[in-house]
Design an enzyme around this catalytic site. Structure first.
Site, PDB file in Angstrom:
ATOM      1  N   LEU A 128      -3.241 -11.448  -6.478  1.00  0.00           N
ATOM      2  CA  LEU A 128      -2.269 -11.581  -7.562  1.00  0.00           C
ATOM      3  C   LEU A 128      -1.330 -10.379  -7.611  1.00  0.00           C
ATOM      4  O   LEU A 128      -0.165 -10.511  -7.983  1.00  0.00           O
ATOM      5  CB  LEU A 128      -2.969 -11.738  -8.922  1.00  0.00           C
TER       6      LEU A 128
ATOM      7  N   ASP B 204       0.812  -1.220   0.000  1.00  0.00           N
ATOM      8  CA  ASP B 204       0.000   0.000   0.000  1.00  0.00           C
ATOM      9  C   ASP B 204       0.845   1.269   0.000  1.00  0.00           C
ATOM     10  O   ASP B 204       0.341   2.349  -0.284  1.00  0.00           O
ATOM     11  CB  ASP B 204      -0.912   0.023   1.231  1.00  0.00           C
TER      12      ASP B 204
END
Lengths: 418, 418
Positions: free
Chosen positions: B297, B144
């Site tokens: 993924l 993030d």
């Protein structure tokens, strides 16, 4: 006979290696200048023929063709468009043959799936009916692998490699994140009617307990109780469960799972089976859940193509040109498997009659484990198709895909009002 | 002083390179046998410390460590678990220090994000309060990229490379498939509060009109009319439009878009903003639509890591060991940027006080184009982070990830009833 024009077009959902087929076609065609003059492409498949929206490939250098071969997407543009029956819409066929005649097209190669093969058959029949000399050859391509008449369809091996890699990698993430409450992961893959892509993810396993733990295939009617019992048993044993679900899984009544419910706005939830299943498991078993939908990514992953698939994609393009030159009509280069290990294959012409519009589903002897797994035979068939790596050139950290610059062919006809 | 035990653990969402950090820690620790005896790992982060669920890394060979470094997921297992305030739950802290003391842990390295840094701070303060000699070092990790105090967080560059590649490739598929009616594609990426991952997809562009055409960032309140007008203008111009949407996009009232509506069963649609947006565009503008949700993924793609990111992931692991040995406590190795082009960076210790639980959002001067695009400054910052390729070994067509065999450390304490 004077050299005539070869016209190539792409149709249906594209693949990571369809441009390798295009490069194969162009490269092979250039070897036969006595028979082939221009090598043209139609923009967006048969729509480009109707619209006389053609491009010339003559300007592409050998390095351009090498770059094209490594590029995902369909460089010529594709379409999902079925020709009408000739008797229903003779004007449509008149137009197609006006375009063919205006550009002296003697060879038409259509690169697509089972619907596209029907287009080839119709054009072949119409050419004969009109006494227009034309060799029509279908060139196979589909990530869905649902073409009959060939051991495998170019495009499938690369999508299979991508999905198996993705399941292996996501499975390692899932394993790391699974806590005491249990966690599941669903990967939703393409396959409206056929489970070939879902099946490929089984290759991800390095050990028997590795993901995926359950497959949901369109070929097997969904039994929620059996499914939930298997998920629960898996989570009890391992702490997590990874599921591959084909988008086209149906219930016992043949209804798509995602069309069983409607949302507040009356919409059918198209797609979204990954989310649907994750929610079902969460509601019934309380596990944490994640789901992934690779969508276009699974058929566009030029950074992870199968070298085997790419070689086959080029080979069918080359063979299609040779078939056209040999006057073969209404055929498709098919891949014939000669052995599993070592993997050996050859290409042979297959007549399009039994191929057009037919659909090849996973055979029953590939499906095991109450419908949630594959047999050893399926794995023996699958394994060689994903073998080998070919990486694109990278620039600034990303695959360097430079689309070819096509030169538009001057229009000789008026616009088509279809 | 006799050598003491170094204990390493992984926390929070894992990344494609967190195991490279683990390998960096172990490799560096082995260089200091006079100060470090055992190099242990805790299973599932701080939960493994509480449970005395420890493994010994001594059996890992140099090739094992090289394999570990190239492996996605978190090999030690991770957790999402926040320690209580020491005054609220002294028994929890008693247990942690019983485990530390039982295994003579003198160095604790916690590899995680902003919540994990709070754990490090709490342990550091508790150690001082108990006069237990312990160096607590945070090791940064998060796809993030929301950690303050460092130019970038290890894990982000690889996820950024994967997402930018995926957008470039899916965009080529989209372009091939866009017909006369117009077509849109939405890729939903991680980012509950921060748009760093969404922003990275802008790197996909090779030409100004390339995908993605619109970014939806959590930092910018969603304006449906402005959004739809931009989508329509894009489709009018190009025939298609590709959109990157962070999962955490919110409306003007600060409510997550996907929580605005509930479905027939009263569920909030968690995730699913890709589908939500695709449906909005379809309903309002009639375009065909696809959406992708890479989910795990995007943070597990060991086959497509950024060499830059991986080097930084290893370097922070090595630096964390050196900081611990130097007696630094409650710090984190931070990446300091020295230049964009050529990209140069170094590592410095950053005190954890301002880092723990803080959140770094996209700065305003990175956001352009009515909130739907990035500035040149953002691109200058982003570009070097995805540079360089390191491929895993492949076996039978797939990345060969063999999880290390960890030897469990014998328990010296009774079970923990938390």
């Amino acid at each position: 006979m004077a050299p005539r024009t070869l016209l190539y077009a792409q149709s249906g959902g594209v693949t990571a290696v369809i441009n390798a087929t295009a490069a194969g076609v162009i490269t092979e065609a250039r070897k036969h200048p006595a028979q082939i003059g221009c090598v043209l492409g139609a923009r967006q498949g048969i729509l480009g023929v109707l619209g006389e929206d053609l491009v010339d490939t003559a300007g592409l250098s050998v390095p351009d063709l090498a770059a094209l071969a490594g590029q995902p997407g369909g460089a010529f543009g594709s379409c999902r468009f079925d020709l009408d029956a000739p008797d229903d819409n003779p004007a449509q066929f008149d137009r197609l043959f006006e375009v063919f005649a205006a550009h002296d097209v003697g060879y038409f190669l259509y690169n697509g799936g089972n619907g596209s093969m029907d287009t080839v058959l119709k054009l072949s029949a119409a050419a004969r009916a009109r006494n227009y000399p034309l060799s029509c050859v279908g060139v196979p391509k589909t990530v869905d692998n649902d073409l009959v008449g060939t051991d495998v369809s170019p495009g499938y091996g690369s999508a299979a490699k991508y999905l198996a890699t993705s399941m292996r990698e996501a499975g390692m993430d899932l394993r790391a994140m699974s806590g005491r409450r249990g966690r599941i992961f669903v990967m939703e893959v393409m396959g409206r009617n056929c489970g070939w892509l879902a099946a490929a993810t089984v290759l991800a396993r390095q050990a028997p307990d590795d993901p995926p733990h359950l497959l949901l295939l369109p070929e097997v009617p969904f039994d929620p109780d059996a499914f939930l019992a298997c998920v629960e048993a898996c989570v009890e044993r391992l702490g997590y469960c990874a599921i591959t679900a084909a988008e086209g899984v149906r219930n016992q009544a043949g209804v798509l799972l995602v069309e069983q419910d409607e949302d507040v706005r009356g919409h059918v939830q198209l797609g979204g089976i990954g989310q649907w299943l994750a929610r079902l498991v969460h509601d019934r078993l309380g596990y944490k859940h994640h789901w992934a939908v690779p969508d276009y990514l699974q058929r566009a992953a030029g950074h992870l193509v199968s070298a085997t698939d790419r070689a086959q994609a080029e080979a069918v393009g080359q063979a299609a040109v040779r078939y056209a030159l040999a006057g073969r009509d209404a055929v498709m280069p098919a891949i014939v498997r000669e052995g599993d290990a070592p993997y050996r294959w050859r290409i042979e012409p297959a007549p399009l009659g039994p191929i057009a519009n037919a659909e090849r589903r996973l055979p029953a002897d590939f499906i095991a484990g109450a419908g949630f797994d594959l047999t050893g035979e399926a794995l023996r068939w699958l394994r060689p198709l994903i073998a080998g790596e070919i990486y694109p050139a990278f620039f600034e950290g990303l695959p360097d895909y430079r689309p070819p610059t096509f030169v538009a062919v001057g229009k000789k006809l008026g616009p088509y009002i279809g």
